[in-house]
Design a protein around this motif. Structure first.
Motif, PDB file in Angstrom:
ATOM      1  N   PHE A  77       0.924  -0.934   0.392  1.00  0.00           N
ATOM      2  CA  PHE A  77      -0.182  -0.402   0.057  1.00  0.00           C
ATOM      3  C   PHE A  77       1.002   2.072   0.232  1.00  0.00           C
ATOM      4  CE2 PHE A  77       0.799  -0.963   4.231  1.00  0.00           C
ATOM      5  CZ  PHE A  77       0.722  -0.259   5.274  1.00  0.00           C
ATOM      6  N   VAL A  78       0.461   2.619  -0.166  1.00  0.00           N
ATOM      7  CA  VAL A  78       0.840   3.741  -0.203  1.00  0.00           C
ATOM      8  C   VAL A  78       0.719   4.796   1.338  1.00  0.00           C
ATOM      9  CG1 VAL A  78       1.824   5.473  -1.991  1.00  0.00           C
ATOM     10  CG2 VAL A  78       1.129   3.847  -3.067  1.00  0.00           C
ATOM     11  N   LYS A  79       1.255   4.964   1.793  1.00  0.00           N
ATOM     12  CA  LYS A  79       1.712   5.815   2.791  1.00  0.00           C
ATOM     13  C   LYS A  79       2.109   7.243   2.679  1.00  0.00           C
ATOM     14  CE  LYS A  79       0.401   5.535   7.477  1.00  0.00           C
ATOM     15  NZ  LYS A  79       0.870   4.948   8.947  1.00  0.00           N
ATOM     16  N   ASP A  80       1.766   8.072   2.901  1.00  0.00           N
ATOM     17  CA  ASP A  80       2.845   9.676   2.792  1.00  0.00           C
ATOM     18  C   ASP A  80       3.576   9.191   1.679  1.00  0.00           C
ATOM     19  OD1 ASP A  80       1.697  10.032   5.297  1.00  0.00           O
ATOM     20  OD2 ASP A  80       2.968   9.260   6.701  1.00  0.00           O
ATOM     21  N   ASP A  81       3.226   9.069   0.456  1.00  0.00           N
ATOM     22  CA  ASP A  81       4.584   9.562  -0.267  1.00  0.00           C
ATOM     23  C   ASP A  81       5.618   8.217  -0.253  1.00  0.00           C
ATOM     24  OD1 ASP A  81       2.951  11.172  -1.325  1.00  0.00           O
ATOM     25  OD2 ASP A  81       4.227  12.578  -0.179  1.00  0.00           O
ATOM     26  N   ALA A  82       5.236   6.851   0.649  1.00  0.00           N
ATOM     27  CA  ALA A  82       6.096   5.565   0.549  1.00  0.00           C
ATOM     28  C   ALA A  82       5.623   4.869  -0.137  1.00  0.00           C
ATOM     29  CB  ALA A  82       6.382   5.693   1.978  1.00  0.00           C
ATOM     30  N   LEU A  83       5.768   3.323  -0.750  1.00  0.00           N
ATOM     31  CA  LEU A  83       5.004   2.397  -1.044  1.00  0.00           C
ATOM     32  C   LEU A  83       5.794   1.338   0.128  1.00  0.00           C
ATOM     33  CD1 LEU A  83       5.432   0.188  -4.754  1.00  0.00           C
ATOM     34  CD2 LEU A  83       5.689  -0.926  -2.222  1.00  0.00           C
ATOM     35  N   LEU A  84       4.714   0.931   0.861  1.00  0.00           N
ATOM     36  CA  LEU A  84       5.486  -0.448   2.636  1.00  0.00           C
ATOM     37  C   LEU A  84       4.537  -1.469   1.937  1.00  0.00           C
ATOM     38  CD1 LEU A  84       3.511   2.260   5.353  1.00  0.00           C
ATOM     39  CD2 LEU A  84       6.036   1.263   4.041  1.00  0.00           C
ATOM     40  N   GLY A  85       4.922  -2.192   2.230  1.00  0.00           N
ATOM     41  CA  GLY A  85       4.375  -4.208   2.150  1.00  0.00           C
ATOM     42  C   GLY A  85       4.884  -5.121   3.168  1.00  0.00           C
ATOM     43  N   TYR A  86       4.351  -5.236   4.003  1.00  0.00           N
ATOM     44  CA  TYR A  86       4.911  -6.617   5.347  1.00  0.00           C
ATOM     45  C   TYR A  86       4.128  -7.639   4.318  1.00  0.00           C
ATOM     46  CZ  TYR A  86       3.645  -2.253   7.555  1.00  0.00           C
ATOM     47  OH  TYR A  86       4.112  -1.241   8.278  1.00  0.00           O
ATOM     48  N   TYR A  87       5.238  -8.429   4.965  1.00  0.00           N
ATOM     49  CA  TYR A  87       5.455 -10.106   4.485  1.00  0.00           C
ATOM     50  C   TYR A  87       6.078 -10.700   5.817  1.00  0.00           C
ATOM     51  CZ  TYR A  87       5.770  -7.771   0.533  1.00  0.00           C
ATOM     52  OH  TYR A  87       5.269  -6.607  -1.007  1.00  0.00           O
ATOM     53  N   ASP A  88       5.378 -12.083   5.835  1.00  0.00           N
ATOM     54  CA  ASP A  88       5.808 -13.398   6.434  1.00  0.00           C
ATOM     55  C   ASP A  88       7.164 -13.723   6.431  1.00  0.00           C
ATOM     56  OD1 ASP A  88       5.177 -15.484   4.666  1.00  0.00           O
ATOM     57  OD2 ASP A  88       3.298 -15.948   5.325  1.00  0.00           O
ATOM     58  N   GLN A  89       7.420 -15.364   7.513  1.00  0.00           N
ATOM     59  CA  GLN A  89       8.777 -15.283   7.276  1.00  0.00           C
ATOM     60  C   GLN A  89       8.398 -15.948   5.654  1.00  0.00           C
ATOM     61  OE1 GLN A  89      11.155 -15.679   9.438  1.00  0.00           O
ATOM     62  NE2 GLN A  89      12.480 -16.836   8.100  1.00  0.00           N
ATOM     63  N   ASN A  90       7.962 -16.871   5.429  1.00  0.00           N
ATOM     64  CA  ASN A  90       8.169 -17.245   3.396  1.00  0.00           C
ATOM     65  C   ASN A  90       7.487 -15.961   1.975  1.00  0.00           C
ATOM     66  OD1 ASN A  90       8.491 -19.610   4.591  1.00  0.00           O
ATOM     67  ND2 ASN A  90       6.221 -20.041   5.196  1.00  0.00           N
ATOM     68  N   LEU A  91       7.681 -14.783   3.050  1.00  0.00           N
ATOM     69  CA  LEU A  91       7.578 -13.673   1.988  1.00  0.00           C
ATOM     70  C   LEU A  91       6.172 -13.748   1.398  1.00  0.00           C
ATOM     71  CD1 LEU A  91      10.831 -13.470   0.255  1.00  0.00           C
ATOM     72  CD2 LEU A  91      10.848 -12.647   1.563  1.00  0.00           C
ATOM     73  N   GLN A  92       5.222 -14.564   2.267  1.00  0.00           N
ATOM     74  CA  GLN A  92       3.834 -13.912   1.813  1.00  0.00           C
ATOM     75  C   GLN A  92       3.521 -13.185   2.021  1.00  0.00           C
ATOM     76  OE1 GLN A  92       2.156 -16.312  -0.550  1.00  0.00           O
ATOM     77  NE2 GLN A  92       4.544 -16.690  -0.493  1.00  0.00           N
ATOM     78  N   PRO A  93       2.872 -11.672   1.257  1.00  0.00           N
ATOM     79  CA  PRO A  93       2.315 -10.424   2.086  1.00  0.00           C
ATOM     80  C   PRO A  93       1.475 -10.961   2.709  1.00  0.00           C
ATOM     81  CG  PRO A  93       2.046 -10.561  -0.702  1.00  0.00           C
ATOM     82  CD  PRO A  93       2.477 -12.099  -0.196  1.00  0.00           C
ATOM     83  N   THR A  94       1.894 -10.047   4.217  1.00  0.00           N
ATOM     84  CA  THR A  94       0.259 -10.050   5.790  1.00  0.00           C
ATOM     85  C   THR A  94       0.035  -8.749   6.103  1.00  0.00           C
ATOM     86  OG1 THR A  94       0.842 -10.667   7.364  1.00  0.00           O
ATOM     87  CG2 THR A  94       2.790 -10.177   6.904  1.00  0.00           C
ATOM     88  N   ASP A  95      -1.294  -8.509   5.997  1.00  0.00           N
ATOM     89  CA  ASP A  95      -1.969  -7.331   6.451  1.00  0.00           C
ATOM     90  C   ASP A  95      -1.418  -7.725   8.503  1.00  0.00           C
ATOM     91  OD1 ASP A  95      -2.123  -6.401   4.016  1.00  0.00           O
ATOM     92  OD2 ASP A  95      -4.882  -7.552   4.768  1.00  0.00           O
TER      93      ASP A  95
END
Length: 143
Positions: A77-95
């Motif tokens: 997602f984009v927040k404050d002009d930055a692209l952010l992403g969160y991933y688990d141990q297996n590089l799967q996206p997570t919220d």
């Protein structure tokens, strides 16, 4: 009888010395194995971070710097002009931030340039810069 006591005392002393030596050797081995495990985990994380950052750079280049498009492709997602992403141990996206092991952050650093940083368990382990070029439209002249 006195000779039996001295033999049993000598045996006990030898036995204690052997136990002490094996205890020291096992303590050293445990420390070495623990250090090797930590180094292995960090190497694995760095390799995964390199892969993730290269994917993010390719997405930004393909999207020609459009963070919203790249975020969509990276499940971020984009927040404050930055692209952010969160991933688990297996590089799967997570919220779920409690499951997030890796964090991707991409920020604009100049015209058609961005800096991509990957953190692992709160520590920055890899960063890469990328750039993209907007294509010329038919009839445009660069210059």
């Amino acid at each position: 009888m006195n000779q039996n006591r001295s033999r049993s005392g000598l045996f006990l002393l030898e036995f204690l010395a052997a136990v002490l030596i094996f205890s020291l050797a096992s303590a050293i081995c445990i420390q070495l194995f623990a250090a090797a495990k930590l180094k292995s985990d960090r190497t694995r994380a760095t390799s995964a971070a390199m892969s993730l950052s290269q994917s993010a750079a390719a997405c930004l280049q393909t999207a020609q710097g459009d963070f919203a498009k790249a975020a969509d492709w990276l499940d971020g997602f984009v927040k404050d002009d930055a692209l952010l992403g969160y991933y688990d141990q297996n590089l799967q996206p997570t919220d779920d931030l409690s499951n997030a092991v890796y964090q991707l952050t991409a920020t604009v650093t100049g015209t058609e340039q961005a800096q991509i940083q990957i953190t692992w368990r709160g520590e920055e382990i890899f960063a890469i810069s990328c750039g993209w070029h907007a294509p010329l439209l038919f009839g445009e002249v660069s210059g």
